[in-house]
Design an enzyme around this catalytic site. Structure first.
Site, short mmCIF file in Angstrom:
data_model
loop_
_atom_site.label_atom_id
_atom_site.label_comp_id
_atom_site.label_asym_id
_atom_site.label_seq_id
_atom_site.Cartn_x
_atom_site.Cartn_y
_atom_site.Cartn_z
N LYS A 39 37.69 -22.49 -49.26
CA LYS A 39 36.83 -21.47 -48.50
C LYS A 39 35.68 -22.09 -48.23
CE LYS A 39 34.17 -20.53 -53.01
NZ LYS A 39 33.92 -20.09 -54.06
N TYR A 250 3.99 -30.94 -40.05
CA TYR A 250 3.79 -29.52 -40.64
C TYR A 250 2.55 -29.77 -41.28
CZ TYR A 250 6.76 -27.58 -36.28
OH TYR A 250 6.42 -27.22 -35.41
#
Length: 378
Positions: A39, A250
């Site tokens: 999956k 940041y």
């Protein structure tokens, strides 16, 4: 013809390592057969070549999450048994039949829906033994009308098999043995990657590894057994030296204690390298581990390369694999090994590597599990 520009991100998938992991897990699971969870495009590594390699290694049962995933896989492996874990809903029966895909029936309503549509096509039945996610509750099992249903696998899923000695594992194995004993299923399946080694007495007929196939070590007993499959790399796009006291990234969360040589890498949280790695992760550049400094941003990561003065723009830094084990990266980031792989984005240029040919179709695959009654004594 104009060639597309090269990506500054590379994801290398070692198909030989994938094959080795499948064979190792199949040996551990014996005499049960070994399936493969593919999956989410083989946990982020891409579906086509890994799925074909698993087939060549002898895998015949493949588990996906959704019907579109089943359609992709059917186009690749016409003869595979494809099991869809998320079940079947109204309006999907015709698509399941067209794909010859087996729904994992998770509720009495899904059982009734499949029977009403003609239950001669194979289906599986999920039993909820304690995870409380999907599956028929224990008190509902006796009331199921399974007449006329072509039931292939009765299955459940361990919740805590990656925690050695967790009491829920024993309880789930006992519940599953009791609930599945009277069902008209040809096969029974409970063990996931960790369950194969944590609960060998509860292997039943079919094991269903997922993350372990792709190099995830989710149980101490798998240490040294599995090979890393994926290597994620990002290109260095700028190198600079900043003076002491300068901050990086940041919110100025990291400051240089001394003059520091920095490399900016072309990767960020848009590529699955999330902010949890900020000032915690490490990368390998020219064979040397270098710390990530400052905040990870959307497309860029900064690393302290003071220990590797020869680094230049265009060099490659490894963020996962080949010196950065998946389990170690998970500890740094606060993510699971599953998340680290499945979050890898679509900007990676994928390379599939194999030094030896795949197992020939004429070679004997891992045998189907014999008919037997598995005893549960954990």
């Amino acid at each position: 013809m104009t060639m597309p520009p090269a990506s500054r991100l590379r994801l290398s998938v070692d198909l030989d390592a994938l094959g080795s992991n499948y064979r190792a897990l199949a040996r551990l699971a014996g005499p049960a057969a070994c399936a493969a969870a593919v999956k989410a495009e083989c946990y982020g590594l891409g579906l086509e070549q890994p799925a074909r390699r698993l087939w060549a290694e002898g895998c015949r049962d493949f588990f996906v999450a959704t019907l579109p995933e089943a359609a992709q896989l059917r186009a690749l492996l016409p003869e595979a048994r494809i099991h869809v874990l998320n079940g079947v809903l109204e309006g999907e029966v015709a698509a399941f039949r067209a794909l010859s895909a087996q729904p994992v029936l998770n509720t009495p309503e899904q059982v009734a829906l499949w029977r009403q549509a003609g239950g001669e096509r194979p289906a599986d039945l999920m039993l909820d033994t304690g995870m409380n996610r999907l599956g028929v509750r224990p008190e509902e099992v006796a009331g199921l009308d399974l007449s006329g249903l072509n039931l292939d696998i009765a299955l459940s899923h361990f919740a805590c098999a990656d925690e050695p000695g967790h009491p829920l594992t024993r309880r789930q194995a006992d519940r599953f043995a009791a609930l599945s004993a009277g069902l008209p299923a040809r096969r029974r399946s409970l063990a996931n990657s960790a369950g194969i080694v944590e609960a060998p007495a509860a292997l039943f007929d079919l094991a269903r590894p997922g993350i372990a196939l792709y190099g995830g070590v989710v149980h101490p007993a798998l240490e040294g057994v599995l090979r890393p499959v994926a290597k994620a790399e990002a290109q260095v796009i700028q190198v600079k030296t900043v003076p002491a006291g300068e901050t990086v990234g940041y919110n100025a969360t990291w400051a240089a204690a001394a003059p520091t040589r920095l490399a900016t890498l072309a990767i960020g949280y848009a590529d699955g390298y999330l902010r949890g790695f900020s000032s915690r992760g490490q990368v390998v550049v020219r064979g040397v581990r270098c710390p990530v400094v400052g905040r990870v941003s959307m497309d860029l990561v900064t690393a302290d390369i003071s220990a590797v003065p020869a680094v230049q723009p265009g060099d490659w830094a490894t963020l996962l694999g080949d010196g950065i084990p998946l389990a170690e990266a998970a500890l740094w980031s606060g993510l699971s090994q599953y998340e680290l792989l499945t979050l890898l984005g679509h900007r990676y240029e994928r390379h599939y590597c194999a030094e030896r040919p795949a197992v020939r179709e004429t070679e004997a695959p891992h045998p189907e599990a014999p008919e037997h009654e598995a005893r549960v004594t954990l």
